[in-house]
Design an enzyme around this catalytic site. Structure first.
Site: not given
Ligand code: PLP
Length: 424
Positions: A213, A241, A272
């Site tokens: 990310s 992502h 996302k």
């Molecule tokens: C790889 C990854 N996992 C989990 C999350 C967390 O997701 P959420 O924002 O839907 O809680 C993110 C958030 O950017 C992320 O990049």
């Protein structure tokens, strides 16, 4: 560090960042609050603290923000939202959320294991399982709580989690919470994964992400899977992502590499590409049944709002029915990449819709962020602790809904500001 800050008058707010305020002297845990607020107050009122600025529109290509310097609404080009397919404000999605609101009310009013599971949650879980071609999928209130509950739910003290060094905080925090042995392998380096696996005796989970990310690079899935399997480790991939973006059918990087069946646990978020909220774990029915009773972040928390569940169901339907959205996203990504490359903008290792603009200098980030915003561009500064201190950057997220004119204008503002700042 903070003690030193206390002694100085804070003449230049952009000389400081979060890293100056981790520790304080004295006996009181509140001792850090005054030094921090001596920085935070002016940083916010002088327009340098550009986090958490309220937005008054959906995450469109152009948005309205309340800017902190003059407390006025400003219109900015938005290259910061994760709304990769432009689904968060699609009329059908909004209508579906409204229907769910009418049927179920605002909230689930209970933990999913008690009274909080509603029909719409079951529909969503079935739809995700079907889409991912897995026996079952479990929905969590956020992507963050998904990784937390999954990892803590499955691992015990004495087990091993071996995660990529650039793993998202939710994977790191899940690992800490599980009290398992935690090791990080060098980012995307199968040979280092192997080194770490050799040192681990017992039950092992390897955690990787589809698209990272912060850097926007794709995991080297075939090599990582080969190594993990050789050492008998289970594999989880977080496609936060990459789901709905990669793969012929949008099932993510695992589909892209033809390795879906080699991976034991598929994680993703609705926040996302689907423009909603919540996360999922897809895999076996046995894992679903077990996590139902052991994923604490899920069963000690209220279930996802049925309103969001209704909207996400529709987003999921559209993402599958309209592959042209993914095609448009990739056209936009190629378009802006070409332009950034023509101007020799440093985008690090990115090959995806997540494109970092590398600055590599924490001290200048807030100043440049301020400059970009004054020039009309909304880009998020990403600094320590989200990335290492020498790897600060702005992060561009491209959406299928960006127009070519918006991308042209954004690049022209970005290049002008980077030149004026001596970065280009
Ligand atoms: C790889 C990854 N996992 C989990 C999350 C967390 O997701 P959420 O924002 O839907 O809680 C993110 C958030 O950017 C992320 O990049």
């Amino acid at each position: 560090m903070a003690a030193r800050v206390e002694e100085q008058s804070m003449t230049n707010v952009s000389d400081y960042d979060y890293s100056n305020f981790y520790y304080s002297s004295g006996e009181d845990i509140f001792a850090i609050l005054d030094p921090y607020n001596q920085w935070y107050g002016p940083a916010r009122s002088e327009g340098y603290y550009l986090f958490a600025q309220p937005m008054f529109t959906p995450p469109l290509g152009r948005i309205e923000l309340e800017e902190q310097l003059h407390h006025r609404g400003i219109s900015l080009l938005n290259l910061s939202s994760y709304n990769y397919l432009g689904l968060s404000y699609r009329p059908e999605v909004i209508a579906a959320a409204k229907r769910a609101l009418d049927q179920y009310g605002l909230g689930a009013a209970g933990s999913p294991i008690l009274s909080g599971t509603m029909g719409i949650h079951c529909e969503l879980e079935s739809a995700v399982a079907k889409f991912k071609k897995k026996e079952a999928a479990m929905v969590f209130p956020t992507g963050y709580s998904t990784n937390l509950g999954l990892i803590q739910g499955l691992l015990r003290p004495g087990d091993w989690i071996i995660a990529d060094q650039n793993s998202h905080a939710s994977i790191v925090d899940g690992a800490i919470l599980s009290k398992a042995n935690v090791r990080f392998f060098k980012h995307n380096k199968p040979e280092d994964l192997e080194k770490k696996l050799k040192q681990a005796t017992g039950k092992k989970l390897v955690a990787i992400e589809g698209v990272y990310s912060m850097d926007g690079d794709v995991c080297r899935l075939p090599e990582l899977v080969e190594v993990a399997k050789r050492y008998g480790a289970r594999i989880m991939i977080d496609e936060a992502h990459s789901a709905f973006v990669y793969g012929e059918n949008g099932r993510g990087v695992a589909e892209h590499f033809g390795l879906e069946d080699e991976i034991d646990i598929h994680v993703g978020t609705f926040s996302k590409a689907l423009g909603g909220q919540g996360g999922y774990v897809a895999g076996s029915q046995n894992m679903y049944n077990y996590l139902m009773g052991f994923a604490r972040s899920r069963f000690f928390s209220c279930a996802l709002s049925p309103v969001v569940a209704g909207g996400v169901l529709e987003s999921l339907r559209i993402a599958q029915a309209e592959p042209q959205l993914r095609a448009k996203l990739w056209t936009n990504v190629a378009y802006i990449r070409r332009q950034l490359s023509d101007y020799a903008v440093d985008v690090g290792e990115s090959t995806s819709q997540v494109i970092p603009i590398m600055i590599r200098n924490d001290r200048r980030m807030m100043h440049i962020a301020h400059h970009l915003q004054q020039a009309g561009l909304y880009l998020q500064p990403v600094m320590f602790p989200a990335v290492a201190k020498h790897r600060s950057r702005f992060r561009i997220s491209i959406s299928a809904s960006h127009t070519t004119d918006q991308l042209d204008e954004a690049v022209s503002i970005l290049v002008r500001v980077l030149r004026e700042e001596g970065i280009l």
